[in-house]
Write a protein that holds these residues in place. Structure first.
Motif, PDB file in Angstrom:
ATOM      1  N   SER A   1       0.803  -1.221   0.000  1.00 48.20           N
ATOM      2  CA  SER A   1       0.000   0.000   0.000  1.00 48.20           C
ATOM      3  C   SER A   1       0.837   1.272   0.000  1.00 48.20           C
ATOM      4  CB  SER A   1      -0.919   0.005   1.225  1.00 48.20           C
ATOM      5  OG  SER A   1      -1.715  -1.156   1.266  1.00 48.20           O
ATOM      6  N   ASN A   2       0.392   2.241  -0.799  1.00 49.47           N
ATOM      7  CA  ASN A   2       0.838   3.618  -0.639  1.00 49.47           C
ATOM      8  C   ASN A   2       0.038   4.197   0.534  1.00 49.47           C
ATOM      9  OD1 ASN A   2       2.625   3.540  -2.780  1.00 49.47           O
ATOM     10  ND2 ASN A   2       1.113   4.247  -4.258  1.00 49.47           N
ATOM     11  N   LEU A   3       0.718   4.521   1.610  1.00 56.75           N
ATOM     12  CA  LEU A   3       0.045   4.888   2.845  1.00 56.75           C
ATOM     13  C   LEU A   3      -0.441   6.326   2.805  1.00 56.75           C
ATOM     14  CD1 LEU A   3       2.611   3.244   5.283  1.00 56.75           C
ATOM     15  CD2 LEU A   3       0.482   2.258   4.413  1.00 56.75           C
ATOM     16  N   VAL A   4      -1.701   6.520   3.187  1.00 57.26           N
ATOM     17  CA  VAL A   4      -2.294   7.847   3.280  1.00 57.26           C
ATOM     18  C   VAL A   4      -2.708   8.069   4.729  1.00 57.26           C
ATOM     19  CG1 VAL A   4      -4.157   9.361   2.508  1.00 57.26           C
ATOM     20  CG2 VAL A   4      -3.123   7.726   0.900  1.00 57.26           C
ATOM     21  N   PRO A   5      -2.133   9.041   5.420  1.00 54.30           N
ATOM     22  CA  PRO A   5      -2.490   9.274   6.822  1.00 54.30           C
ATOM     23  C   PRO A   5      -3.997   9.409   7.012  1.00 54.30           C
ATOM     24  CG  PRO A   5      -0.601  10.602   6.215  1.00 54.30           C
ATOM     25  CD  PRO A   5      -1.093   9.975   4.947  1.00 54.30           C
ATOM     26  N   GLY A   6      -4.549   8.610   7.933  1.00 53.61           N
ATOM     27  CA  GLY A   6      -5.979   8.655   8.209  1.00 53.61           C
ATOM     28  C   GLY A   6      -6.797   7.636   7.440  1.00 53.61           C
TER      29      GLY A   6
END
Length: 660
Positions: free
Chosen positions: A439-444
């Motif tokens: 995954s490309n991590l997205v905060p929240g």
């Protein structure tokens, strides 16, 4: 529901090439392949994994029985034993001398135990239970604190086919009594006392009080382990010392081979009616998901040291302490104490001392430690060597972007993927979560569904919502670890999780969600009953909380609830903990107005809290869960009549009564 611009437009963090290359699920193409396999042959997919991750005494021939939906059955004709899968098979494959658990007590004393030693202790305890007449299908209530003894108690029940029900060691005698009575338990396992934050707190005495309340006539014995050696009431012949009985028992115990659908445990969770729900989980399907998610979500390797900071009284402690890591033969840390004793650097020191590589904790803990680190520089994580860490995790509630960024930067050094896991007591394990090598991590954002989980966002009629528009979170296909029923109340199970509006087709998670319009990533917007309707505008409380906490200069923590309002239908009430001392008078009014303006900028004027109340803390259980139901009463100006015995800080409710 409105969108969450702060979450959905946040920068994405791509996994490093090394992380991708070494991950169990390596790259987006590998993830997509697993999803395609599950979509093409749902039963075949889960059957393959069940054969790979579980050792079966009798191999199953039937995968899914959906003839009596929603009472689904998985691997029904297969037999197994959960304790055997967690202990014996690891010893049999040469891991007997490997450390299973590193236990750190409240005072810092460290006790390691190997797989061979843990197996011996579990066998002795299981033999004690059998000697007292506990048999397959009997219920055993466990009321203990975090310890090796607690894990042993759970594994011993599983070994003989008894159904355990762990009650959190902070619950009151009345709450304990209610759970004993509902399960019809034949035995209670407890300790003399527990130790938290330097204090000795009662356990056995609370058990006595619970049994004295009546309705627990099914209990034949109370087994007591010694933790502190403190004086406790003892009622012979009902009460017995575990150590004395265990010393006389053999060190081997033949497992009770049970059907895959045999209940492994009951765990009580809050219900909207006020009566707790006894969530029933199976043995085979649950154990599969516990092991599988430990492997893929945490990317656990043989050399890892895994630390989940949860309590065994909650489902996280079941899945990611007692069963999942041990089923993989992992080494894990079990911690008795609290993150702020003797100071707020305790977590970071333990990571440093035990060379923890995978760390899994709750947003409430992270936010409280942010405040402590900024208020007491000596406890800031920069003072500790956290270089052993490679993966971080978050559990319990959505993590707001500001806390995510701090966690990523200060704990993970900007290099550790954060797996922001969405799941529930009822789901048994992770449902929507980033995978470190995918995954490309997205905060929240909790990212994408775990492979094999058919999650979606729908409207009240069950129709799929377009990406970018909020709705109800559902799971469209059954999965092996799912709740089987509510103990003794199958109709409540159907009404709660498979409502008639969906014609019994979909599992209703009880949460709102939204999918990013471009990536399809999920963001949880809060419980359905935590959606506010202000002048006809629907807003999730989580997005308002997230906006408040994104004011990183001022706000350490926030909780938002609604209260009735003659003008707008509902008014927004925010309870805020600042990074400085609690303001009063004109300063409180000034800061409240500043925060209203901030929320209006982040979301829109309609989201401005009408009331803002400041406190030194929020009302939390000793596990760190914010008790929002109590806050609703405070916001309405009602007297708090609910049980507050589980609160770490009951006096805080008075402090939060003043609006600004």
């Amino acid at each position: 529901m409105t969108t969450q611009p702060e979450v959905l437009t946040a920068a994405a963090y791509a996994p490093s090439d090394v992380t991708v290359r070494n991950a169990h699920v390596s790259g987006r193409a590998a993830y997509d392949k697993l999803v395609a396999e599950a979509d093409a042959d749902h039963e075949g997919y889960w059957a393959r994994l069940a054969r790979e991750f579980i050792t079966w005494k009798t191999p199953f021939t039937r995968v899914l029985d959906d003839s009596n939906a929603p009472f689904f059955k998985w691997f029904e004709d297969g037999t197994l034993n959960a304790s055997y899968n967690c202990l014996d098979r690891n010893v049999e494959r040469g891991l007997g001398h490997k450390t299973a658990i590193v236990f750190e007590a409240d005072d810092g004393a460290v006790t390691p135990i190997t797989y061979a030693e843990l197996l011996e202790r579990v066998c002795r305890a299981a033999n004690v239970l059998r000697s007292l007449g506990v048999k397959k299908g009997d219920r055993v209530v466990i009321y203990m604190s975090m310890s090796i003894d607690g894990v042993v108690a759970m594994q011993a029940c599983a070994r003989i086919g008894a159904i355990h029900s762990v009650v959190f060691g902070g619950f009151s005698s009345q709450a304990l009594r209610d759970r004993i009575a509902d399960t019809g338990a034949v035995l209670v396992l407890t300790a003399d006392q527990q130790v938290r934050g330097g204090k000795h707190l009662p356990l056995k005495a609370i058990v006595d009080d619970a049994l004295a309340l009546g309705g627990c006539e099914s209990v034949r014995n109370v087994l007591v382990t010694r933790r502190t050696g403190g004086d406790v009431p003892f009622n012979a012949p009902r009460d017995l010392w575990m150590a004395e009985l265990a010393a006389a028992q053999p060190t081997s115990c033949e497992p009770e081979w049970v059907g895959a659908e045999h209940p492994l445990f009951l765990l009580y969770t809050s219900g909207s009616t006020g009566k707790p729900k006894g969530v029933q989980h199976s043995t085979g399907g649950y154990l599969l998901h516990a092991a599988l998610t430990c492997s893929w979500t945490f990317d656990l390797k043989p050399e890892d040291v895994f630390w989940c900071t949860a309590d065994i009284g909650w489902v996280t402690g079941h899945t990611y302490i007692t069963y999942g890591p041990l089923a993989l033969g992992a080494t894990e840390v079990v911690f008795e104490g609290v993150p702020t004793y003797p100071d707020a650097g305790r977590f970071w020191k333990m990571i440093q001392d035990h060379l923890v590589t995978v760390f899994y904790t709750a947003p409430t803990a992270i936010r409280s430690l942010i405040k402590a680190a900024e208020g007491t520089p000596m406890t800031h994580p920069r003072n500790y060597d956290l270089s052993s860490l490679r993966i971080l995790g978050s559990v319990g509630e959505p993590i707001n972007p500001a806390a995510w960024e701090w966690y990523h930067r200060h704990i993970g050094g900007g290099r550790c993927p954060i797996v922001d896991t969405f799941w529930q007591t009822e789901t048994g394990g992770h449902m929507i979560t980033p995978l470190p090598g995918v995954s490309n991590l997205v905060p929240g954002s909790c990212s994408l569904p775990f492979p094999g989980i058919s999650a979606d966002v729908v409207d009240e009629a069950g129709n799929p919502m377009p990406w970018g528009q909020g709705g109800l979170l559902v799971v469209k296909k059954p999965w092996p670890a799912m709740i089987r029923t509510i103990w003794g109340d199958p109709e409540r199970f159907k009404a709660s999780y498979y409502p008639e509006e969906f014609k019994g087709r979909y599992y209703l998670a009880g949460d709102g969600a939204i999918r990013d319009a471009k990536t399809g990533n999920f963001t949880i917007t809060g419980r359905i009953d935590d959606v506010l309707n202000v002048s006809g505008h629907r807003m999730g409380t989580m997005e308002i909380e997230s906006a408040l906490v994104s004011h990183t200069e001022l706000v350490a923590e926030a909780a938002v609830v609604g209260r009735p309002d003659d003008t707008t239908g509902e008014a927004i009430c925010a309870f805020v903990v600042l990074k400085r001392g609690r303001p009063t008078g004109e300063e409180a009014i000034r800061i409240a107005n500043e925060l209203r303006a901030w929320v209006a900028k982040e979301i829109g004027p309609i989201a401005k809290p009408k009331d803002i109340r400041f406190g030194d803390n929020l009302p939390k259980t000793r596990s760190g869960k914010i008790m929002r139901r109590l806050l609703r009463s405070v916001a309405k100006g009602e007297a708090v009549t609910q049980d507050t015995s589980t609160l770490e800080n009951p006096a805080i409710l008075e402090q939060l009564g003043l609006a600004h």
